[in-house]
Write a protein that holds these residues in place. Structure first.
Motif, mmCIF file in Angstrom:
data_model
loop_
_atom_site.group_PDB
_atom_site.id
_atom_site.type_symbol
_atom_site.label_atom_id
_atom_site.label_comp_id
_atom_site.label_asym_id
_atom_site.label_seq_id
_atom_site.Cartn_x
_atom_site.Cartn_y
_atom_site.Cartn_z
ATOM 1 N N ARG A 1 192.154 -12.071 118.616
ATOM 2 C CA ARG A 1 190.962 -11.398 118.113
ATOM 3 C C ARG A 1 190.921 -11.566 116.602
ATOM 4 O O ARG A 1 191.882 -11.206 115.897
ATOM 5 N N GLY A 2 189.822 -12.096 116.113
ATOM 6 C CA GLY A 2 189.682 -12.357 114.694
ATOM 7 C C GLY A 2 188.721 -11.400 114.021
ATOM 8 O O GLY A 2 188.708 -10.198 114.306
ATOM 9 N N THR A 3 187.862 -11.949 113.141
ATOM 10 C CA THR A 3 187.030 -11.118 112.274
ATOM 11 C C THR A 3 185.576 -11.564 112.315
ATOM 12 O O THR A 3 185.267 -12.715 112.607
ATOM 13 N N TYR A 4 184.695 -10.612 111.999
ATOM 14 C CA TYR A 4 183.275 -10.882 111.800
ATOM 15 C C TYR A 4 182.840 -10.255 110.483
ATOM 16 O O TYR A 4 183.300 -9.161 110.136
ATOM 17 N N GLU A 5 181.937 -10.910 109.771
ATOM 18 C CA GLU A 5 181.244 -10.236 108.684
ATOM 19 C C GLU A 5 180.229 -9.272 109.293
ATOM 20 O O GLU A 5 179.622 -9.567 110.326
ATOM 21 N N GLY A 6 180.026 -8.122 108.636
ATOM 22 C CA GLY A 6 179.145 -7.143 109.256
ATOM 23 C C GLY A 6 178.490 -6.175 108.292
ATOM 24 O O GLY A 6 178.380 -4.985 108.589
ATOM 25 N N LEU A 7 178.016 -6.636 107.145
ATOM 26 C CA LEU A 7 177.433 -5.726 106.165
ATOM 27 C C LEU A 7 176.147 -5.083 106.666
ATOM 28 O O LEU A 7 175.854 -3.929 106.354
ATOM 29 N N HIS A 8 175.358 -5.847 107.445
ATOM 30 C CA HIS A 8 174.105 -5.282 107.969
ATOM 31 C C HIS A 8 173.755 -5.934 109.301
ATOM 32 O O HIS A 8 172.602 -6.206 109.601
ATOM 33 N N GLY A 9 174.762 -6.138 110.105
ATOM 34 C CA GLY A 9 174.640 -6.833 111.374
ATOM 35 C C GLY A 9 175.712 -7.903 111.443
ATOM 36 O O GLY A 9 176.162 -8.410 110.412
ATOM 37 N N LEU A 10 176.149 -8.246 112.645
ATOM 38 C CA LEU A 10 177.217 -9.232 112.768
ATOM 39 C C LEU A 10 176.734 -10.606 112.334
ATOM 40 O O LEU A 10 175.678 -11.071 112.764
ATOM 41 N N ALA A 11 177.529 -11.259 111.490
ATOM 42 C CA ALA A 11 177.150 -12.569 110.948
ATOM 43 C C ALA A 11 177.849 -13.666 111.734
ATOM 44 O O ALA A 11 178.824 -14.250 111.285
ATOM 45 N N PHE B 1 169.861 -5.911 110.448
ATOM 46 C CA PHE B 1 169.264 -4.789 109.735
ATOM 47 C C PHE B 1 168.950 -5.193 108.286
ATOM 48 O O PHE B 1 169.265 -6.298 107.868
ATOM 49 N N PRO B 2 168.362 -4.290 107.502
ATOM 50 C CA PRO B 2 168.157 -4.593 106.076
ATOM 51 C C PRO B 2 169.486 -4.827 105.369
ATOM 52 O O PRO B 2 170.534 -4.340 105.803
ATOM 53 N N GLN B 3 169.440 -5.549 104.272
ATOM 54 C CA GLN B 3 170.643 -5.747 103.460
ATOM 55 C C GLN B 3 171.303 -4.406 103.146
ATOM 56 O O GLN B 3 170.656 -3.350 103.135
ATOM 57 N N ALA B 4 172.594 -4.454 102.868
ATOM 58 C CA ALA B 4 173.322 -3.221 102.571
ATOM 59 C C ALA B 4 172.661 -2.440 101.439
ATOM 60 O O ALA B 4 172.658 -1.199 101.439
ATOM 61 N N TYR B 5 172.083 -3.139 100.480
ATOM 62 C CA TYR B 5 171.384 -2.467 99.386
ATOM 63 C C TYR B 5 170.232 -1.624 99.918
ATOM 64 O O TYR B 5 169.993 -0.502 99.468
ATOM 65 N N GLY B 6 169.527 -2.158 100.907
ATOM 66 C CA GLY B 6 168.459 -1.400 101.544
ATOM 67 C C GLY B 6 168.994 -0.261 102.377
ATOM 68 O O GLY B 6 168.406 0.833 102.414
ATOM 69 N N LEU B 7 170.110 -0.467 103.066
ATOM 70 C CA LEU B 7 170.718 0.625 103.829
ATOM 71 C C LEU B 7 171.096 1.770 102.901
ATOM 72 O O LEU B 7 170.939 2.947 103.243
ATOM 73 N N GLY B 8 171.579 1.425 101.697
ATOM 74 C CA GLY B 8 171.885 2.467 100.722
ATOM 75 C C GLY B 8 170.653 3.259 100.344
ATOM 76 O O GLY B 8 170.709 4.482 100.158
ATOM 77 N N CYS B 9 169.510 2.585 100.259
ATOM 78 C CA CYS B 9 168.264 3.253 99.868
ATOM 79 C C CYS B 9 167.782 4.262 100.892
ATOM 80 O O CYS B 9 166.896 5.073 100.594
ATOM 81 N N THR B 10 168.341 4.260 102.094
ATOM 82 C CA THR B 10 167.971 5.281 103.077
ATOM 83 C C THR B 10 168.513 6.654 102.702
ATOM 84 O O THR B 10 167.965 7.666 103.116
ATOM 85 N N TRP B 11 169.612 6.697 101.963
ATOM 86 C CA TRP B 11 170.303 7.956 101.673
ATOM 87 C C TRP B 11 170.488 8.750 102.968
ATOM 88 O O TRP B 11 170.352 9.973 103.002
ATOM 89 N N ASP B 12 170.835 8.073 104.029
ATOM 90 C CA ASP B 12 170.861 8.696 105.351
ATOM 91 C C ASP B 12 172.154 8.324 106.067
ATOM 92 O O ASP B 12 172.309 7.195 106.548
ATOM 93 N N ARG B 13 173.077 9.263 106.157
ATOM 94 C CA ARG B 13 174.360 9.012 106.812
ATOM 95 C C ARG B 13 174.172 8.644 108.282
ATOM 96 O O ARG B 13 174.836 7.763 108.807
#
Length: 725
Positions: free
Chosen positions: A68-78, A105-117
């Motif tokens: 089992r390896g790794t995936y990038e996942g800042l705003h969805g699996l890459a 999903f939106p970029q992580a910067y956009g996810l931050g803009c939600t201010w929504d845990r």
């Protein structure tokens, strides 16, 4: 059948081959403690297998531990995407396609803009489900259960090329959203994780130019209170047991060998899991930082620092280090122990027991793939709408469908969703143009479109329309998916910092506004711009980030008033690049972030408008003990539209023992409030966040004087205050 089976068995016996059941090992006993099981596995491993475990693969085939390896996942699996050259990779001299659909999903910067845990956690839960699905269904060449997310780095400077990956400039906001991401990725099971959340990049990695050889220099107080704080919370509150060491140095010592990895992250915070280098970190340690004369000495130092995973070639250098006595097997044991702990938490050491409740995901061949689930698509749409920030609005939005009969949609990002460097490939996408056309058709509104103003055509369309919507911003990987290439100075991405904050298409906006004063700027961008002309002249400005597969639907929901925007900025948007300190000045006290910035910003930290208005009542203290301080404040929706308010609480020390910023975010909540209704909002402050790091005592020390609690709609829009001791 029985006779045939006996004949086969006899033949096997003649050949000396006996069928056997899968071998069991003591470390597979789920009744034993985690530490005992790790000890037992270490005793089973050969030295060669231990060296293999210094890679990103957790598998040990001989012992039945699956790879089992790794995936990038800042705003969805890459799995694929631009970083993989649209999914095409060369393996053993052959081109293979690694592009399989995932939910984006939106970029992580956009996810931050939600201010929504809660929204961030939903994103992570979708990712975790898809990771398990692909790891266990056999439908992807790459299989991984470690997800590189969240990025807990702080965006101290808007010129940073990887601002798109961050949740913003504030340590508290970033920590809270990082904790939510970690919990969503790992799940709530008391024993097992759905996936493992590996945070990036420890520590103070917010310059791209020269990142492989530069040092981020600042004192221990900033380390504890600012740069390390999100990682600390991700480990101690979120439960992450993995992070990636940054390329850069801190105060002269490269991070992948820094003593703080073992002394702080492991011993103090309890990260008994993975610490890995960044990609190529070993080679850069020698060739860029010049910390060691040879790769063999560098590899030995990395392992001794308890960095247990290399993201580049390492085996020959580790083997040579063992031969020369620079490393011992015990050193390797200490470094890979955390890797084994993560494998155990993922259920990989259980053999045939299958006690992990997530083992069945992806095994049902009749089930709908996660990315095709309509509920998941709706989550993407809602999260994307939550990420939209209404920066300015002079009664132009939402669109009045009674008076607007023709809309001109203009710009390079109107009919194109560009996936960034760490995106996967969504199965379906809805562009802004498509979203607007779909909604406009319901109201009999005509929509025209052109990507640019060649031969004045965009001006002509705008002149004939009742409303012009201009969609422009940055290209998230510089138009070519390769290193060090961003042809536009205000663009940036991994390996390239921005050289300008100017929006290249502001001249286009001037022309469109001249043709039609009812012009909306839809800024599709990964970071802030100094859009001073637009702020002064345009009646409406909306910010949204790249990548979301539901970008068009979500933005149309906002523009037409089906979703009342409540996103907030996560950085201070300055008016001029000259207001920023030098790029390599990591001491934020010299004028960085809303905490120390002395000028008047274009948009302050925490800024975002709504289609309704909110009134704040008088706050009151409802609980005060040794653990928490709780403040309640009545918020009234004083407008005629249901909406959400992001209630923000900042602290200001009136008689501080130590120096502090003017104010610091210490609590927030995004709350829905119906039109005309009042809601009592309770904000909780952790008492530990009312302390400061005392370098002499090497500990956090609580402030003892009075503290002013400032509550409002942004860092510059404080509506009410109260004072507590």
């Amino acid at each position: 059948m029985k006779r045939k089976y006996l004949s086969i068995l006899f033949a096997l016996c003649v050949l000396g081959i006996m069928p056997t059941q899968a071998q069991t090992y003591d470390f597979q006993d789920t009744q034993l403690s985690d530490e005992k099981r790790i000890d037992l596995l270490l005793n089973e491993l050969t030295l060669d297998e231990k060296i293999s475990l210094l890679s990103t693969n957790l598998g040990v085939p001989r012992l039945g531990i699956p790879s089992r390896g790794t995936y990038e996942g800042l705003h969805g699996l890459a799995l694929g995407g631009p970083a993989a050259m649209n999914g095409k990779k060369e393996v053993d001299g052959k081109q293979v396609n690694d592009d399989v659909p995932t939910t984006i999903f939106p970029q992580a910067y956009g996810l931050g803009c939600t201010w929504d845990r809660g929204a961030i956690r939903q994103v992570a839960e979708v990712e975790a489900e898809e990771a398990r699905y692909y790891a266990q269904s056999g439908k992807a060449r790459r299989v991984g259960l470690i997800v590189y997310a969240p990025n807990a780095d702080l965006a101290r400077d808007p010129r940073w090329g990887r601002t798109e990956e961050s949740y913003g400039e504030d340590p508290y906001l970033t920590a809270q959203l990082s904790v939510a991401m970690v919990r969503g990725l790992q799940g709530d099971h008391p024993r097992y994780w759905k996936t493992a959340a590996l945070m990036k990049h420890f520590l103070a990695n917010s310059n791209e130019d020269g990142r492989d050889s530069t040092s981020s220099n600042f004192d221990e107080r900033l380390f504890r209170e600012y740069y390390a704080y999100p990682f600390y919370k991700g480990i101690t509150e979120g439960g992450s047991r993995a992070f990636m060491a940054a390329y850069n140095a801190w105060n002269g010592t490269p991070m992948c060998i820094h003593p703080c990895l073992a002394q702080v992250a492991r011993q103090e915070w309890g990260n008994d899991g993975i610490i890995c280098t960044d990609g190529g970190g070993l080679r850069l340690l020698v060739n860029a930082h010049h910390a060691f004369p040879t790769l063999t000495e560098g590899a030995a130092a990395v392992v001794k620092a308890t960095t247990g995973q290399f993201l580049d070639q390492y085996r020959p250098y580790v083997e040579e280090a063992l031969q020369k006595g620079l490393l011992t097997e015990a050193d390797i044991d200490r470094a890979i122990r955390g890797n084994i702990k993560v494998a155990l938490k993922l259920g990989l050491l259980d053999g045939d027991a299958h006690a992990c409740p997530y083992d069945a995901i992806g095994t049902d061949t009749t089930a709908v793939p996660p990315y095709q689930n309509e509920g998941v698509v709706q989550i993407v749409r809602e999260v994307t709408a939550k990420s939209v920030v209404l920066l300015k609005n002079e009664r132009l939005l939402p669109v009045n469908t009674q008076t607007v009969k023709r809309i001109a949609v203009i710009g390079p990002y109107a009919d194109k969703i560009v996936q960034d460097w760490y995106s996967g490939t969504p199965e379906r996408e809805v562009t802004i143009l498509e979203g607007i056309r779909e909604e406009a058709a319901r109201h009999g509104i005509e929509v025209t479109y052109i990507p640019d103003n060649r031969m004045g055509q965009a001006e002509a369309l705008a002149r004939e329309a009742d409303l012009a919507v201009v969609c422009t911003g940055n290209h998230p990987f510089g138009t070519r998916p390769d290193w060090f290439f961003c042809p536009v100075p205000s663009d940036g991405r991994e390996a390239v910092d921005r050289k300008s904050l100017q929006l290249p298409d502001e001249d286009l906006l001037r022309q469109i506004h001249r043709a039609n004063p009812n012009t909306v700027l839809v800024l599709v961008s990964s970071f802030p711009y100094a859009i001073n002309w637009s702020q002064e002249h345009l009646p409406a400005i909306v910010h949204i980030t790249h990548c979301s597969q539901e970008q068009g639907h979500a933005l149309a929901d906002v523009l037409f008033g089906h979703y009342n925007p409540a996103g907030r900025t996560t950085q201070t948007w300055v008016t001029d690049i000259t207001q920023l300190p030098p790029m390599m000045d990591y001491d934020i006290r010299h004028g960085r972030t809303y905490m120390y910035y002395q000028g008047k910003p274009l948009y302050p930290f925490g800024h975002g408008l709504s289609y309704t208005t909110f009134g704040y009542g008088q706050p009151s203290i409802v609980k005060a003990d040794k653990e928490v301080l709780q403040v309640s404040v009545p918020i009234t929706n004083t407008g005629g539209i249901d909406g959400e308010e992001v209630v923000q609480l900042y602290v200001h020390y009136l008689s501080p023992v130590a120096e502090h910023p003017e104010q610091q975010l210490r609590a927030f909540d995004r709350v829905p409030i119906a039109a005309g209704q009042t809601r009592e909002v309770t904000l909780t402050i952790d008492r530990a966040d009312l302390s400061y790091w005392d370098a002499d005592r090497h500990a956090f020390v609580p402030e003892t004087g009075p503290v002013e609690l400032r509550i409002g709609a942004s860092s510059a829009d404080i509506r009410c205050t109260c004072v507590v001791e």
